[in-house]
Design a protein around this motif. Structure first.
Motif, PDB file in Angstrom:
ATOM      1  N   ALA A 262       0.788  -1.154   0.017  1.00 53.24           N
ATOM      2  CA  ALA A 262       0.022   0.250  -0.307  1.00 53.24           C
ATOM      3  C   ALA A 262       1.252   0.627   0.220  1.00 53.24           C
ATOM      4  CB  ALA A 262      -0.903   0.297   0.917  1.00 53.24           C
ATOM      5  N   GLY A 263       2.027   1.593   0.574  1.00 52.04           N
ATOM      6  CA  GLY A 263       2.985   1.963   0.688  1.00 52.04           C
ATOM      7  C   GLY A 263       3.436   2.703  -0.613  1.00 52.04           C
ATOM      8  N   GLY A 264       3.747   1.252  -0.988  1.00 50.96           N
ATOM      9  CA  GLY A 264       4.936   1.591  -2.494  1.00 50.96           C
ATOM     10  C   GLY A 264       3.718   2.308  -3.577  1.00 50.96           C
ATOM     11  N   GLY A 265       2.264   2.146  -3.351  1.00 51.47           N
ATOM     12  CA  GLY A 265       1.214   2.474  -4.898  1.00 51.47           C
ATOM     13  C   GLY A 265       1.903   4.073  -3.949  1.00 51.47           C
ATOM     14  N   ALA A 266       1.816   4.486  -3.225  1.00 57.85           N
ATOM     15  CA  ALA A 266       0.759   5.401  -2.552  1.00 57.85           C
ATOM     16  C   ALA A 266       2.005   6.437  -3.121  1.00 57.85           C
ATOM     17  CB  ALA A 266       0.350   5.563  -1.099  1.00 57.85           C
ATOM     18  N   ALA A 267       3.161   6.236  -2.584  1.00 54.25           N
ATOM     19  CA  ALA A 267       4.730   6.911  -2.524  1.00 54.25           C
ATOM     20  C   ALA A 267       5.084   7.628  -4.580  1.00 54.25           C
ATOM     21  CB  ALA A 267       5.948   5.596  -2.330  1.00 54.25           C
ATOM     22  N   SER A 268       4.660   6.669  -4.867  1.00 52.19           N
ATOM     23  CA  SER A 268       4.823   7.667  -6.197  1.00 52.19           C
ATOM     24  C   SER A 268       3.272   9.016  -6.216  1.00 52.19           C
ATOM     25  CB  SER A 268       4.261   6.608  -7.536  1.00 52.19           C
ATOM     26  OG  SER A 268       3.151   6.216  -7.500  1.00 52.19           O
ATOM     27  N   SER A 269       2.952   8.754  -5.919  1.00 46.10           N
ATOM     28  CA  SER A 269       2.334  10.899  -5.811  1.00 46.10           C
ATOM     29  C   SER A 269       2.521  11.351  -5.071  1.00 46.10           C
ATOM     30  CB  SER A 269       0.696   9.833  -5.480  1.00 46.10           C
ATOM     31  OG  SER A 269       0.201   9.834  -4.198  1.00 46.10           O
ATOM     32  N   MET A 270       3.459  10.834  -3.973  1.00 50.31           N
ATOM     33  CA  MET A 270       4.384  11.724  -3.389  1.00 50.31           C
ATOM     34  C   MET A 270       5.341  12.761  -3.760  1.00 50.31           C
ATOM     35  SD  MET A 270       4.078   9.164  -0.155  1.00 50.31           S
ATOM     36  CE  MET A 270       2.277   8.282   0.208  1.00 50.31           C
ATOM     37  N   VAL A 271       6.177  12.512  -4.684  1.00 55.61           N
ATOM     38  CA  VAL A 271       7.208  12.633  -5.314  1.00 55.61           C
ATOM     39  C   VAL A 271       7.476  13.977  -5.468  1.00 55.61           C
ATOM     40  CG1 VAL A 271       8.973  12.786  -7.106  1.00 55.61           C
ATOM     41  CG2 VAL A 271       7.803  10.444  -6.588  1.00 55.61           C
ATOM     42  N   VAL A 272       8.012  14.867  -4.855  1.00 54.96           N
ATOM     43  CA  VAL A 272       8.429  16.605  -5.016  1.00 54.96           C
ATOM     44  C   VAL A 272       9.142  16.352  -6.271  1.00 54.96           C
ATOM     45  CG1 VAL A 272       9.735  18.263  -4.177  1.00 54.96           C
ATOM     46  CG2 VAL A 272       8.086  17.403  -2.634  1.00 54.96           C
ATOM     47  N   PRO A 273       8.936  16.411  -7.224  1.00 58.28           N
ATOM     48  CA  PRO A 273       9.724  16.927  -9.120  1.00 58.28           C
ATOM     49  C   PRO A 273      11.396  17.500  -8.299  1.00 58.28           C
ATOM     50  CG  PRO A 273       7.333  17.551  -9.186  1.00 58.28           C
ATOM     51  CD  PRO A 273       7.375  17.384  -7.676  1.00 58.28           C
ATOM     52  N   GLY A 274      12.085  16.666  -8.343  1.00 58.86           N
ATOM     53  CA  GLY A 274      14.096  17.212  -8.511  1.00 58.86           C
ATOM     54  C   GLY A 274      14.308  16.815  -7.545  1.00 58.86           C
ATOM     55  N   ALA A 275      13.568  16.750  -6.129  1.00 66.51           N
ATOM     56  CA  ALA A 275      13.670  16.718  -4.517  1.00 66.51           C
ATOM     57  C   ALA A 275      14.748  15.325  -4.923  1.00 66.51           C
ATOM     58  CB  ALA A 275      12.846  16.434  -4.215  1.00 66.51           C
ATOM     59  N   GLY A 276      13.865  14.434  -5.074  1.00 64.23           N
ATOM     60  CA  GLY A 276      14.836  12.529  -4.587  1.00 64.23           C
ATOM     61  C   GLY A 276      14.203  12.241  -3.845  1.00 64.23           C
ATOM     62  N   ASN A 277      12.909  12.889  -3.558  1.00 67.05           N
ATOM     63  CA  ASN A 277      12.617  12.853  -1.694  1.00 67.05           C
ATOM     64  C   ASN A 277      11.595  11.278  -1.327  1.00 67.05           C
ATOM     65  OD1 ASN A 277      10.910  13.345  -3.300  1.00 67.05           O
ATOM     66  ND2 ASN A 277       9.025  14.036  -1.030  1.00 67.05           N
ATOM     67  N   VAL A 278      11.847  10.315  -2.242  1.00 69.20           N
ATOM     68  CA  VAL A 278      10.915   9.329  -2.405  1.00 69.20           C
ATOM     69  C   VAL A 278      11.827   8.798  -2.922  1.00 69.20           C
ATOM     70  CG1 VAL A 278       8.888   8.280  -2.778  1.00 69.20           C
ATOM     71  CG2 VAL A 278       8.244  10.614  -2.189  1.00 69.20           C
ATOM     72  N   ILE A 279      11.877   7.167  -2.069  1.00 71.81           N
ATOM     73  CA  ILE A 279      12.775   5.849  -2.578  1.00 71.81           C
ATOM     74  C   ILE A 279      11.493   5.064  -2.013  1.00 71.81           C
ATOM     75  CG2 ILE A 279      14.639   4.262  -2.046  1.00 71.81           C
ATOM     76  CD1 ILE A 279      16.450   6.469  -1.053  1.00 71.81           C
ATOM     77  N   VAL A 280      10.972   3.695  -3.198  1.00 73.15           N
ATOM     78  CA  VAL A 280      10.527   2.384  -2.963  1.00 73.15           C
ATOM     79  C   VAL A 280      11.462   1.305  -2.974  1.00 73.15           C
ATOM     80  CG1 VAL A 280       8.269   1.188  -3.715  1.00 73.15           C
ATOM     81  CG2 VAL A 280       8.093   3.610  -3.887  1.00 73.15           C
ATOM     82  N   ALA A 281      11.634   1.049  -1.775  1.00 75.80           N
ATOM     83  CA  ALA A 281      13.028   0.502  -1.380  1.00 75.80           C
ATOM     84  C   ALA A 281      12.210  -1.890  -2.864  1.00 75.80           C
ATOM     85  CB  ALA A 281      13.467  -0.354   0.046  1.00 75.80           C
ATOM     86  N   PRO A 282      12.963  -2.691  -3.038  1.00 76.48           N
ATOM     87  CA  PRO A 282      12.816  -3.576  -3.102  1.00 76.48           C
ATOM     88  C   PRO A 282      12.126  -4.683  -2.290  1.00 76.48           C
ATOM     89  CG  PRO A 282      15.156  -2.870  -3.590  1.00 76.48           C
ATOM     90  CD  PRO A 282      14.348  -2.060  -2.808  1.00 76.48           C
ATOM     91  N   ASP A 283      10.807  -5.385  -2.880  1.00 76.28           N
ATOM     92  CA  ASP A 283      10.133  -6.064  -1.807  1.00 76.28           C
ATOM     93  C   ASP A 283      10.913  -7.467  -0.966  1.00 76.28           C
ATOM     94  OD1 ASP A 283       9.572  -7.545  -3.994  1.00 76.28           O
ATOM     95  OD2 ASP A 283       7.490  -7.808  -4.151  1.00 76.28           O
ATOM     96  N   GLU A 284      11.977  -7.565  -1.746  1.00 75.57           N
ATOM     97  CA  GLU A 284      12.829  -9.026  -1.621  1.00 75.57           C
ATOM     98  C   GLU A 284      13.981  -8.654  -0.568  1.00 75.57           C
ATOM     99  OE1 GLU A 284      15.085 -12.079  -1.123  1.00 75.57           O
ATOM    100  OE2 GLU A 284      15.961 -10.100  -2.304  1.00 75.57           O
ATOM    101  N   PRO A 285      13.637  -9.192   0.593  1.00 75.83           N
ATOM    102  CA  PRO A 285      14.631  -8.686   2.232  1.00 75.83           C
ATOM    103  C   PRO A 285      15.844  -8.377   1.617  1.00 75.83           C
ATOM    104  CG  PRO A 285      13.350 -10.693   2.779  1.00 75.83           C
ATOM    105  CD  PRO A 285      13.062 -10.637   0.697  1.00 75.83           C
ATOM    106  N   PHE A 286      16.414  -9.438   1.160  1.00 78.32           N
ATOM    107  CA  PHE A 286      17.934  -9.743   0.858  1.00 78.32           C
ATOM    108  C   PHE A 286      18.396  -8.599   0.377  1.00 78.32           C
ATOM    109  CE2 PHE A 286      17.482 -13.930   2.267  1.00 78.32           C
ATOM    110  CZ  PHE A 286      18.460 -14.227   3.474  1.00 78.32           C
TER     111      PHE A 286
END
Ligand code: TXA
Ligand code: MG
Length: 340
Positions: A262-286
């Motif tokens: 749910a967070g990963g889905g929402a995160a893409s709409s939170m990006v402040v252009p140019g700020a690099g403020n959102v990272i969506v990390a992989p869903d594989e633990p290693f």
């Protein structure tokens, strides 16, 4: 900064260590800040450089299993099984200390933490040094652990004689610590060698002291692994609403979410252009673990008001990661209390 395969650099590093200086080196987990584990002067220097209280024990790194007898007074068969199965690798064994082991290493306890790291530069250095190197993570006390040589250089200047560069760390979070010093075996710090793997090798269950992640840690201080920016750790279902509430409160918000949630889905709409403020990390633990501290550092460097971090699942291969995230958030609560 130095190139790792160069044998003259290893020779220089060994010479520096023998003189009691500090040498940072890569391991598969995180970079370590190495000091001659038999030298009180070197250990003093190590604690001062880290800004770490001297009653915190450090892990002694070895090149081979034969050296166990130099540092541990006894090694029970179960501990040997784990050493055989996982070394060199991201596992630390707590064992009864040998008589000579300094209180500065053990924190005054009757046990010592030992590990053979799985990184060619670390192993070459340890083989050349021919003895144990005390090496806590090469960060200032309470801060994020380093996973590149540059991270180490960001935290330390002239306190460290050399930083050996072995590229980015493969595992990315600190070793799993297993207490094998008494009856039974228990995990003190979860990592990427999982309880399941260990139990498979032992052929029997580990002792599980209170199953909450985050409370098994030796020393028990929450003040570890924290960025400078305030961290809010929230479940997937609260992620979007927390980001919105913080933003509405006028905060500059950075976010670390997990892909496919749910967070990963929402995160893409939170990006402040140019700020690099959102990272969506992989869903594989290693993969997530490998990137965790780098991602935290990246977001921390923005110097925003808050980093909203999406909680990961609590168990299995995520348990070491979940533990580090809880600590990153807990530190903030503690530090704010101190500075308020
Ligand atoms: O992956 C790692 O373990 C990294 C790399 C550099 O090897 N090292 C690392 O060291 O994480 P450090 O000092 O940041 O954390 C070592 C942890 C401490 O939390 C300490 O309490 C625990 O190991 N430890 C060391 N000796 C111990 C002992 N005798 N009894 C209980 N805990 C011990
Ligand atoms: Mg550390």
């Amino acid at each position: 900064m130095s190139n790792s395969d160069d044998s003259s650099l290893i020779a220089k590093a060994v010479a520096a260590l023998r003189q009691g200086a500090l040498v940072a080196f890569p391991t598969e987990t995180v970079y370590g800040l190495g000091a001659d584990a038999r030298s009180a002067a070197a250990l003093d220097r190590l604690y001062k450089a880290k800004g770490r209280p001297a009653n915190h024990p450090v892990i002694v790194h070895l090149a081979s299993v034969e050296q166990l007898a130099d540092w541990a007074s006894s090694v029970k068969p179960e501990a040997r099984l784990l050493a055989q199965a996982f070394w060199p690798g991201p596992l630390t064994l707590i064992l009864p200390r040998a008589a000579h082991v300094l209180d500065l290493v053990t924190g005054g306890q009757n046990t010592v933490g030992l590990r053979i790291p799985n990184h060619p530069v670390a192993l070459t250095l340890l083989q050349a040094f021919q003895d144990g190197l005390a090496a806590p993570s090469a960060n200032k006390f309470g801060r994020l652990s380093p996973t590149t040589a540059q991270d180490v250089a960001d935290d330390f200047a002239d306190e460290v004689a050399m930083v050996l560069d072995g590229g980015p760390c493969e595992v990315g979070i600190e070793s799993t610590i297993v207490d094998a010093s008494g009856d039974g075996m228990r995990i003190l710090r979860p990592g990427m060698i999982l309880a399941d793997h260990i139990e498979e090798v032992l052929g029997k269950p580990l002792h599980r002291a209170g199953d909450k992640p985050g409370v098994r840690f030796s020393g028990g201080l929450p003040s570890h692994y924290a960025p400078r920016t305030k961290v809010l750790l929230v479940g997937p279902e609260k992620f979007e609403q927390t980001v919105k509430a913080e933003t509405a409160a006028g905060k500059k918000v950075a976010a670390l979410a997990v892909a496919g949630t749910a967070g990963g889905g929402a995160a893409s709409s939170m990006v402040v252009p140019g700020a690099g403020n959102v990272i969506v990390a992989p869903d594989e633990p290693f993969e997530y673990a490998r990137q965790l501290y780098r991602n935290m550092r990246t977001l921390d460097k923005l110097k925003f008001d808050v980093i909203v971090v999406e909680q990961v699942p609590p168990g299995g291969a995520w348990s070491g990661i979940a533990d580090r995230l809880v600590r990153a958030a807990a530190e903030q609560i503690q530090m704010q209390g101190e500075t308020a």
